[in-house]
Design a protein around this motif. Structure first.
Motif, PDB file in Angstrom:
ATOM      1  N   PHE A  23      30.784  37.157  46.461  1.00  0.00           N
ATOM      2  CA  PHE A  23      31.699  37.547  45.456  1.00  0.00           C
ATOM      3  C   PHE A  23      30.726  38.350  44.219  1.00  0.00           C
ATOM      4  N   CYS A  24      29.787  37.410  43.883  1.00  0.00           N
ATOM      5  CA  CYS A  24      28.833  38.083  43.008  1.00  0.00           C
ATOM      6  C   CYS A  24      28.172  39.445  43.142  1.00  0.00           C
ATOM      7  N   GLU A  25      27.946  39.887  44.454  1.00  0.00           N
ATOM      8  CA  GLU A  25      27.605  40.812  44.714  1.00  0.00           C
ATOM      9  C   GLU A  25      28.625  42.147  44.676  1.00  0.00           C
ATOM     10  N   GLY A  26      30.163  41.495  44.739  1.00  0.00           N
ATOM     11  CA  GLY A  26      31.062  42.523  44.784  1.00  0.00           C
ATOM     12  C   GLY A  26      31.546  43.082  46.026  1.00  0.00           C
ATOM     13  N   ARG A  27      31.164  42.160  47.203  1.00  0.00           N
ATOM     14  CA  ARG A  27      31.494  42.473  48.503  1.00  0.00           C
ATOM     15  C   ARG A  27      32.554  41.376  49.081  1.00  0.00           C
ATOM     16  N   GLY A  28      33.245  40.692  48.359  1.00  0.00           N
ATOM     17  CA  GLY A  28      34.125  39.614  48.741  1.00  0.00           C
ATOM     18  C   GLY A  28      35.129  39.312  47.506  1.00  0.00           C
ATOM     19  N   VAL A  29      36.357  38.908  47.854  1.00  0.00           N
ATOM     20  CA  VAL A  29      37.269  38.384  46.587  1.00  0.00           C
ATOM     21  C   VAL A  29      37.921  36.858  47.016  1.00  0.00           C
ATOM     22  N   ALA A  30      37.206  36.466  48.040  1.00  0.00           N
ATOM     23  CA  ALA A  30      37.817  34.799  48.453  1.00  0.00           C
ATOM     24  C   ALA A  30      38.016  34.015  47.191  1.00  0.00           C
ATOM     25  N   GLY A  50      49.127  23.502  34.652  1.00  0.00           N
ATOM     26  CA  GLY A  50      48.057  23.705  35.513  1.00  0.00           C
ATOM     27  C   GLY A  50      48.017  25.014  36.023  1.00  0.00           C
ATOM     28  N   ALA A  51      49.337  25.808  36.121  1.00  0.00           N
ATOM     29  CA  ALA A  51      49.206  27.206  36.429  1.00  0.00           C
ATOM     30  C   ALA A  51      48.381  28.070  35.487  1.00  0.00           C
ATOM     31  N   VAL A  52      48.692  27.795  34.194  1.00  0.00           N
ATOM     32  CA  VAL A  52      47.954  28.417  33.194  1.00  0.00           C
ATOM     33  C   VAL A  52      46.636  28.319  33.194  1.00  0.00           C
ATOM     34  N   ARG A  53      46.000  27.001  33.587  1.00  0.00           N
ATOM     35  CA  ARG A  53      44.613  26.755  33.785  1.00  0.00           C
ATOM     36  C   ARG A  53      44.259  27.681  34.948  1.00  0.00           C
ATOM     37  N   TRP A  54      44.834  27.921  35.907  1.00  0.00           N
ATOM     38  CA  TRP A  54      44.206  28.487  37.174  1.00  0.00           C
ATOM     39  C   TRP A  54      44.352  30.042  36.606  1.00  0.00           C
ATOM     40  N   ARG A  55      45.392  30.316  36.023  1.00  0.00           N
ATOM     41  CA  ARG A  55      45.438  31.789  35.530  1.00  0.00           C
ATOM     42  C   ARG A  55      44.177  31.921  34.740  1.00  0.00           C
ATOM     43  N   GLU A  56      43.702  31.240  33.840  1.00  0.00           N
ATOM     44  CA  GLU A  56      42.611  31.521  32.798  1.00  0.00           C
ATOM     45  C   GLU A  56      41.538  31.859  33.922  1.00  0.00           C
ATOM     46  N   LYS A  57      41.219  30.864  34.982  1.00  0.00           N
ATOM     47  CA  LYS A  57      40.143  31.242  36.062  1.00  0.00           C
ATOM     48  C   LYS A  57      40.183  32.299  36.762  1.00  0.00           C
ATOM     49  N   PHE A  58      41.579  33.094  37.071  1.00  0.00           N
ATOM     50  CA  PHE A  58      41.749  34.231  37.584  1.00  0.00           C
ATOM     51  C   PHE A  58      41.206  35.303  36.599  1.00  0.00           C
ATOM     52  N   GLU A  59      41.637  35.263  35.195  1.00  0.00           N
ATOM     53  CA  GLU A  59      41.132  36.296  34.429  1.00  0.00           C
ATOM     54  C   GLU A  59      39.685  36.367  34.123  1.00  0.00           C
ATOM     55  N   SER A  60      39.152  35.269  34.050  1.00  0.00           N
ATOM     56  CA  SER A  60      37.463  35.205  34.121  1.00  0.00           C
ATOM     57  C   SER A  60      37.138  35.690  35.357  1.00  0.00           C
ATOM     58  N   LEU A  61      37.645  35.465  36.550  1.00  0.00           N
ATOM     59  CA  LEU A  61      36.943  36.157  37.814  1.00  0.00           C
ATOM     60  C   LEU A  61      37.189  37.479  37.944  1.00  0.00           C
ATOM     61  N   GLU A  62      38.569  37.820  37.489  1.00  0.00           N
ATOM     62  CA  GLU A  62      38.752  39.342  37.505  1.00  0.00           C
ATOM     63  C   GLU A  62      38.078  40.090  36.537  1.00  0.00           C
ATOM     64  N   TRP A  63      37.572  39.659  35.376  1.00  0.00           N
ATOM     65  CA  TRP A  63      36.650  40.247  34.497  1.00  0.00           C
ATOM     66  C   TRP A  63      35.316  40.537  35.089  1.00  0.00           C
ATOM     67  N   GLY A  64      34.630  39.260  35.750  1.00  0.00           N
ATOM     68  CA  GLY A  64      33.495  39.270  36.557  1.00  0.00           C
ATOM     69  C   GLY A  64      33.343  40.538  37.516  1.00  0.00           C
ATOM     70  N   LEU A  65      34.618  40.422  38.316  1.00  0.00           N
ATOM     71  CA  LEU A  65      34.557  41.195  39.443  1.00  0.00           C
ATOM     72  C   LEU A  65      34.446  42.866  38.995  1.00  0.00           C
ATOM     73  N   ALA A  66      35.431  42.939  37.854  1.00  0.00           N
ATOM     74  CA  ALA A  66      35.357  44.505  37.191  1.00  0.00           C
ATOM     75  C   ALA A  66      33.903  44.660  36.679  1.00  0.00           C
ATOM     76  N   ALA A  67      33.259  43.790  36.028  1.00  0.00           N
ATOM     77  CA  ALA A  67      31.842  43.943  35.399  1.00  0.00           C
ATOM     78  C   ALA A  67      31.047  44.293  36.753  1.00  0.00           C
ATOM     79  N   THR A  68      30.972  43.510  37.697  1.00  0.00           N
ATOM     80  CA  THR A  68      30.269  43.739  38.853  1.00  0.00           C
ATOM     81  C   THR A  68      30.473  44.998  39.637  1.00  0.00           C
ATOM     82  N   THR A  69      31.659  45.578  39.627  1.00  0.00           N
ATOM     83  CA  THR A  69      31.903  46.843  40.150  1.00  0.00           C
ATOM     84  C   THR A  69      31.457  47.862  39.115  1.00  0.00           C
TER      85      THR A  69
END
Length: 88
Positions: A23-30, A50-69
């Protein structure tokens, strides 16, 4: 969570490390897939907090993936090939 704590086997730990590295290398989205699954499960169970907490994690991961890309795209543009001004 490491094998030294006895919470997970060495093989399972290595697998999780590989997923994270991919994921950190931008080669997967698991990790994003897992977060979306958890977010959906919580929402369907009417656990909206609980869904909101997971959505916040999603937003963080999405931001990280975009930055890596973006970083990978910037590196791909660099050539480090320099031509002598008079060379053809």
């Amino acid at each position: 969570m490491g094998p030294c704590a006895g919470a997970v086997s060495e093989a399972a730990y290595r697998e999780r490390v590989e997923v994270a590295a991919t994921f950190c290398e931008g080669r997967g989205v698991a990790p994003i897939d897992r977060v979306v699954q958890e977010m959906t499960t919580r929402a369907e169970a009417a656990d909206f907090e609980g869904a909101v907490r997971w959505r916040e994690k999603f937003e963080s991961l999405e931001w990280g993936l975009a930055a890596t890309t973006r970083a990978r795209a910037a590196l791909d543009v660099l050539s480090f090939t320099y031509r002598e001004p008079g060379a053809r």
